[in-house]
Enzyme design. Structure first.
Site, short mmCIF file in Angstrom:
data_model
loop_
_atom_site.label_atom_id
_atom_site.label_comp_id
_atom_site.label_asym_id
_atom_site.label_seq_id
_atom_site.Cartn_x
_atom_site.Cartn_y
_atom_site.Cartn_z
N PHE A 43 -2.23 25.06 -42.03
CA PHE A 43 -2.18 24.45 -42.92
C PHE A 43 -3.32 22.95 -42.89
CE2 PHE A 43 -1.48 22.85 -47.48
CZ PHE A 43 -1.77 23.45 -47.99
N GLU A 44 -2.14 22.32 -41.50
CA GLU A 44 -3.12 21.33 -41.46
C GLU A 44 -3.45 21.15 -40.09
OE1 GLU A 44 -0.89 19.24 -45.10
OE2 GLU A 44 0.10 19.63 -43.04
N SER A 45 -4.08 20.24 -39.30
CA SER A 45 -3.74 20.21 -38.04
C SER A 45 -4.08 18.68 -37.48
CB SER A 45 -4.95 20.85 -36.87
OG SER A 45 -4.93 21.65 -36.68
#
Length: 283
Positions: A43-45
């Site tokens: 979903f995010e880094s």
């Protein structure tokens, strides 16, 4: 290039919300950081500068679509990484410098995992939706009036503006069911939606085309805690546990604490456990 894979809001590996932490982003372009995030399909880094000044570090956060100015689980995971790599005591304080704000995070280590607590500051209450707007949102989320609690839909931010949709039933049916949902949110000055069951203290959110459901959303936990406090749905100055991720097979728990003075919110703390999964080296 080295990076680390951790699970956030989890006490066991391969649970909670996965996060890739990329080291030394200084030589990467924004497009390269976006491409690396897309490669990892999370979903995010989060990307951190190699210039770590004492307990302070510069960081940038990406989804598979764009860069964000703030997000919850990447900051929680990064703070645990900093403790793992640079910590010398059982507890530490860290300062995460983002594009538009600085976030204070406290960390501590246990035998099996790290715990990080992020200060999201004071919430801002941006908008309360009227009945016509509420009806549009319910239709867009595959919900109806019978699912609603007796409380209004509100846009609240502690870094990212969320439209809080309080329901008393039907969480399993919630989904983004229209093509232009992001435009609808923008009309209310919201970035994302958080559908929240006020009886079970369980939430759901997605990317704005509805194709990916988030597992555990720290940036939504702060606004949700502010909402619960405002409408007297929680006990003041006592930790709140928010569940998320059940519908994607990764049940997670987010802890939120609303700090008050004379019933006015002074800070909201969002906490979670973090466990290391892997060290990765890109060629």
């Amino acid at each position: 290039m080295k990076c680390k894979l951790v699970d956030v809001f989890a006490k066991e590996r391969l649970s909670g919300n996965g996060l890739t932490i990329f080291y030394d982003y200084d030589w990467l372009s924004a497009q390269e950081m976006l491409s690396l995030t897309q490669e990892m399909r999370q979903f995010e880094s989060i990307f951190i500068s190699k210039k770590i000044n004492s307990s302070s570090v510069r960081a940038r956060i990406f989804t598979v679509e764009e860069e964000l100015d703030f997000a919850g689980h990447p900051i929680i995971g990064l703070a645990a990484h900093l403790h793992d790599e640079h910590g010398t005591r059982n507890s530490h304080d860290w300062n995460i410098e983002l594009n538009k704000k600085s976030v204070h995070v406290k960390t501590e280590v246990t035998e099996k995992y790290f715990k990080a607590s992020m200060d999201q500051g004071r919430p801002k209450f941006l908008k309360t939706l009227n009945s016509d707007e509420t009806e549009k949102v319910l239709h867009a989320l595959n919900l109806h009036k019978g699912n609603l609690s007796n409380h209004p839909l509100e846009v609240i931010t502690t870094g990212l503006p969320y439209l809080i949709v309080p329901i008393s039933n039907g969480l399993e049916n919630a989904k983004i069911s229209i093509a232009n949902f992001e435009s609808l949110l923008e009309s209310f000055h919201a970035k994302f939606v958080y559908v929240f069951d006020i009886n079970q203290f369980e939430g759901r959110t997605w990317d704005n085309d509805g194709s990916v459901e988030d597992i555990a959303t720290g940036s939504a936990a702060g606004p949700t805690a502010a909402y619960l406090h405002k409408h007297k749905l929680c006990i003041p100055d006592k930790s709140i546990t928010i569940s998320q991720g059940r519908f994607v097979g990764r049940p997670s728990e987010i802890e939120a604490y609303v700090q008050t003075q004379d019933d006015d919110i002074t800070n909201i703390w969002v906490s979670g456990s973090v466990i290391k999964v892997a060290d990765i080296s890109f060629i």
